[in-house]
Design a protein around this motif. Structure first.
Motif, mmCIF file in Angstrom:
data_model
loop_
_atom_site.group_PDB
_atom_site.id
_atom_site.type_symbol
_atom_site.label_atom_id
_atom_site.label_comp_id
_atom_site.label_asym_id
_atom_site.label_seq_id
_atom_site.Cartn_x
_atom_site.Cartn_y
_atom_site.Cartn_z
ATOM 1 N N GLY A 31 0.758 -1.238 0.000
ATOM 2 C CA GLY A 31 0.000 0.000 0.000
ATOM 3 C C GLY A 31 0.792 1.293 0.000
ATOM 4 N N THR A 34 -0.084 3.321 -3.052
ATOM 5 C CA THR A 34 -1.496 3.695 -2.928
ATOM 6 C C THR A 34 -1.639 4.902 -2.003
ATOM 7 N N ARG A 35 -0.987 4.854 -0.853
ATOM 8 C CA ARG A 35 -1.054 5.978 0.095
ATOM 9 C C ARG A 35 -0.459 7.249 -0.528
ATOM 10 N N SER A 38 -2.864 8.608 -3.061
ATOM 11 C CA SER A 38 -4.013 9.167 -2.359
ATOM 12 C C SER A 38 -3.709 10.571 -1.849
ATOM 13 N N SER A 49 -6.687 0.844 -6.693
ATOM 14 C CA SER A 49 -5.549 0.087 -6.189
ATOM 15 C C SER A 49 -5.812 -1.403 -6.359
ATOM 16 N N CYS A 64 -3.439 2.698 4.709
ATOM 17 C CA CYS A 64 -4.051 3.880 4.091
ATOM 18 C C CYS A 64 -5.255 4.428 4.844
#
Length: 186
Positions: A31, A34-35, A38, A49, A64
């Protein structure tokens, strides 16, 4: 100093992503990308994701939380077109290989990776980027590296520019970046 591979991959995304954009983390893993995506896109943005491993999605959700702009998708990135809903994509990030601290027999595979890249590129806005960190220190990674390089070398330069960023004096099949930037209309 020259940027290391992972920070430079983030720099390549940071240069083109703005609040409100739609982006893809094609290989969710634990992640981290992804974080990062974001945070770049903010509350008005949308992050798709993808991962095929439930454990990866769970790890990423935990990392996240409480971000509300992320759609976690337990599916192959090759099916990205099913989830875009007509939204134009500004950027995508891939970390090829296997899940860190996970089952090393479950890896990304060149056929699904190339298909995902093609679909994302088709949905991408001019000036958007696909950033791929290639880990090739394992047998499937070597196959994926060769197939990806061969496929991307055939892409017409009138549609995209493709960058390869690597350190040639590193040992142990060090990872490197491929970055596809969609050309702007003339």
């Amino acid at each position: 100093m020259l940027a290391r591979v992972l920070p430079y991959a983030k720099d390549l995304a940071r240069e083109v992503v703005s609040p409100g954009d739609t982006v893809v983390d094609a290989t969710c893993g634990n992640g981290h990308d992804t974080r990062f995506l974001s945070e770049l896109t903010g509350p008005g943005g949308h992050v798709l994701s993808f991962d095929i491993q439930p454990g990866a999605i769970e790890n990423a959700r935990e990392l996240c939380s409480p971000a509300g702009n992320i759609e976690f998708i337990l599916d192959s990135h090759a099916n990205v077109d099913r989830y875009l809903g007509g939204r134009p994509v500004k950027a995508a990030m891939f970390n090829l290989g296997y899940l860190p601290k996970g089952d090393k027999t479950i890896t990304t595979e060149y056929k699904s990776t190339i298909l995902a890249i093609e679909k994302i590129f088709h949905a991408m806005v001019p000036g958007g980027r696909i950033i791929i960190v290639v880990y090739h220190g394992h047998p499937e990674g070597k196959l994926e590296k060769e197939a990806l390089t061969a496929a991307l070398a055939e892409w017409p330069q009138k549609e995209s520019q493709i960058l390869e960023y690597r350190f040639i004096n590193q040992k142990n099949d060090a990872p490197y970046i491929l970055c596809i930037e969609k050309n702007r209309k003339k």
